[in-house]
Design a protein around this motif. Structure first.
Motif, PDB file in Angstrom:
ATOM      1  N   UNK A 128      -2.068   8.043  -3.364  1.00 50.25           N
ATOM      2  CA  UNK A 128      -1.637   6.799  -3.999  1.00 50.25           C
ATOM      3  C   UNK A 128      -2.733   5.784  -4.214  1.00 50.25           C
ATOM      4  N   UNK A 129      -4.001   6.192  -4.058  1.00 53.98           N
ATOM      5  CA  UNK A 129      -5.104   5.229  -4.137  1.00 53.98           C
ATOM      6  C   UNK A 129      -5.183   4.546  -5.500  1.00 53.98           C
ATOM      7  N   UNK A 130      -5.025   5.314  -6.571  1.00 59.96           N
ATOM      8  CA  UNK A 130      -5.119   4.738  -7.914  1.00 59.96           C
ATOM      9  C   UNK A 130      -3.993   3.741  -8.154  1.00 59.96           C
ATOM     10  N   UNK A 131      -2.776   4.098  -7.767  1.00 61.39           N
ATOM     11  CA  UNK A 131      -1.634   3.202  -7.968  1.00 61.39           C
ATOM     12  C   UNK A 131      -1.803   1.936  -7.142  1.00 61.39           C
ATOM     13  N   UNK A 187     -12.632   3.581   0.978  1.00 61.29           N
ATOM     14  CA  UNK A 187     -13.429   3.364   2.190  1.00 61.29           C
ATOM     15  C   UNK A 187     -12.524   3.062   3.385  1.00 61.29           C
ATOM     16  N   UNK A 188     -11.578   2.136   3.190  1.00 61.40           N
ATOM     17  CA  UNK A 188     -10.680   1.765   4.290  1.00 61.40           C
ATOM     18  C   UNK A 188      -9.850   2.959   4.755  1.00 61.40           C
ATOM     19  N   UNK A 189      -9.337   3.734   3.815  1.00 61.77           N
ATOM     20  CA  UNK A 189      -8.494   4.870   4.172  1.00 61.77           C
ATOM     21  C   UNK A 189      -9.309   5.989   4.823  1.00 61.77           C
ATOM     22  N   UNK A 190     -10.577   6.131   4.406  1.00 62.13           N
ATOM     23  CA  UNK A 190     -11.433   7.139   5.047  1.00 62.13           C
ATOM     24  C   UNK A 190     -11.679   6.768   6.505  1.00 62.13           C
ATOM     25  N   UNK A 235       0.818  -1.208   0.000  1.00 61.86           N
ATOM     26  CA  UNK A 235       0.000   0.000   0.000  1.00 61.86           C
ATOM     27  C   UNK A 235       0.853   1.261   0.000  1.00 61.86           C
ATOM     28  N   UNK A 236       0.213   2.388  -0.322  1.00 61.42           N
ATOM     29  CA  UNK A 236       0.891   3.696  -0.263  1.00 61.42           C
ATOM     30  C   UNK A 236      -0.135   4.766   0.092  1.00 61.42           C
ATOM     31  N   UNK A 237      -0.695   4.673   1.293  1.00 63.41           N
ATOM     32  CA  UNK A 237      -1.814   5.526   1.693  1.00 63.41           C
ATOM     33  C   UNK A 237      -1.401   6.740   2.519  1.00 63.41           C
ATOM     34  N   UNK A 244     -11.583  -2.113  -6.574  1.00 69.62           N
ATOM     35  CA  UNK A 244     -10.510  -2.115  -5.574  1.00 69.62           C
ATOM     36  C   UNK A 244     -10.246  -0.693  -5.073  1.00 69.62           C
ATOM     37  N   UNK A 245     -10.336   0.294  -5.960  1.00 64.33           N
ATOM     38  CA  UNK A 245     -10.107   1.673  -5.538  1.00 64.33           C
ATOM     39  C   UNK A 245     -11.187   2.116  -4.554  1.00 64.33           C
ATOM     40  N   UNK A 246     -12.436   1.735  -4.798  1.00 65.06           N
ATOM     41  CA  UNK A 246     -13.510   2.075  -3.864  1.00 65.06           C
ATOM     42  C   UNK A 246     -13.247   1.456  -2.488  1.00 65.06           C
ATOM     43  N   UNK A 247     -12.745   0.243  -2.510  1.00 66.30           N
ATOM     44  CA  UNK A 247     -12.415  -0.450  -1.263  1.00 66.30           C
ATOM     45  C   UNK A 247     -11.318   0.305  -0.508  1.00 66.30           C
TER      46      UNK A 247
END
Length: 379
Positions: A242-245, A265-268, A179-181, A259-262
């Protein structure tokens, strides 16, 4: 001797790792895996530094998932990575490495060189691979390498030696946890300085060790040894840049959009927990953010010394003077790149465990840019 790495002692003082006696040679029947992105300097110039770092970390992520909890030595280099494994795991490790190469090309249009190099071949060439374990924090440690063997293996790989067969088109490596959040980390003391120091061919080992000690003594005057992450951990803005990557890296069989929606949500949820201090199911987001900084790999011995530092201008000038004098004396080669921010790429098998690893690089491709200076002889 598959338990070789498990038996190595954990070293908790980074500066002591300039002492070669703390390193243990890899067994003769082990194999070194190496990787490197072709044209990484150009990719970074195009603003693709997050992608470059993600691919480098993906090499390690695939091996961690393959190992299923088994400890093994690995090292992150910005635009690539290296690792080592015993002979009985070499075929599976090679397959995972080939899968990452196909994925990097198909998902991001970047060519990844990969190779598996027997330690015996490295020693036949007059180099060695010795390893030590540095405990960065409770529950996480990183491999340190010396002997010149990793550098030799990477050079041979770039010559086309020890190449691996390509995995089938469409192959998806297991990159669970990659990940890269986190937000990029702004310099608090003036600049983020990425430094690479390599012994000059034929240089006296004692002189090199003395130079490294001098450098680390200067770095020791920096707050927290120049650690780029704040004490409370890196920031977590939303949505993460970095969500798209990350979605393209870890979507597996699902669509990138799903996967991006997931991820969003997790990062929010994590962003809310960090801002409010609320805890869910025993998970303390603020404590986790602090542990991210503590676990981060911002300095390493990799046939030399690599560091990404939050550094004031006066200290940067002192380091430049020391390194330039050592270069003129024929002791080392070095590269140095300054930027305003650092970035982090992560491998998190579970946020409920302590063994998450985090790789720090300059946000303008610091390690890659510093390496280009060495290759180009601009310093």
């Amino acid at each position: 001797m598959s338990d070789f790495y498990d038996q190595l002692p954990l070293q908790d003082a980074f500066a002591k790792l300039s002492d070669q006696s703390l390193y243990t040679p890899l067994p003769d029947d082990w194999v070194v895996g190496a990787s490197d992105i072709v044209g990484s300097t150009q990719a970074i110039a195009e603003g693709r530094y997050k992608t470059v770092n993600m691919i480098g970390a993906a090499v390690i992520s695939a091996q961690i998932n393959l190992a299923k909890g088994r400890a093994f030595p690995f090292i992150f280099g910005g635009d690539g990575a290296a690792f080592a494994c015993p002979a009985e795991h070499a075929d599976a490790a090679a397959q995972a490495l080939s899968e990452v190469r196909v994925w990097a090309a198909e998902e991001f249009g970047l060519t990844l060189r990969v190779a598996m190099v027997p330690v015996a071949a490295i020693r036949s060439a007059g180099r060695d691979v010795a390893v030590a374990r540095y405990q960065a924090a409770q529950g996480v440690d990183y491999a340190m390498f010396t002997g010149g063997g990793i550098s030799w293996a990477e050079a041979e790989m770039k010559r086309g030696q020890f190449d691996l067969p390509h995995a089938p088109a469409g192959t998806q490596p297991d990159l669970t946890g990659l990940s890269c959040r986190w937000s990029q980390m702004k310099a608090r003391n003036g600049q983020i300085l990425s430094i690479l120091i390599q012994p000059e061919e034929g240089a006296d080992d004692t002189a090199v060790a003395a130079l490294i000690r001098d450098v680390l003594k200067v770095v020791g005057d920096l707050e927290r040894n120049g650690h780029p992450a704040p004490v409370d951990g890196p920031g977590a803005g939303w949505p993460p840049a970095g969500a798209e990557i990350e979605a393209r890296a870890t979507h597996g069989k699902m669509t990138v959009a799903k996967r991006k929606r997931q991820i969003l949500f997790e990062s929010f949820l994590a962003w809310v927990l960090i801002r409010t201090g609320l805890k869910i199911g025993g998970f303390d987001a603020r404590s986790y953010a602090r542990s991210v900084g503590e676990n981060a790999d911002f300095r390493k011995f990799d046939d030399g010394l690599k560091m990404t530092l939050d550094c004031d201008d006066a200290t940067a000038a002192r380091l430049t003077d020391i390194l330039e004098n050592a270069r003129k004396a024929g002791t080392i080669r070095y590269g140095m790149h300054s930027q305003s921010e650092a970035m982090m790429t992560c491998i998190v098998p579970s946020m409920m465990r302590d063994d998450h690893v985090h790789f720090i690089d300059g946000a303008a491709g610091g390690y890659t840019q510093a390496a280009a200076q060495i290759k180009g002889g601009s310093i």
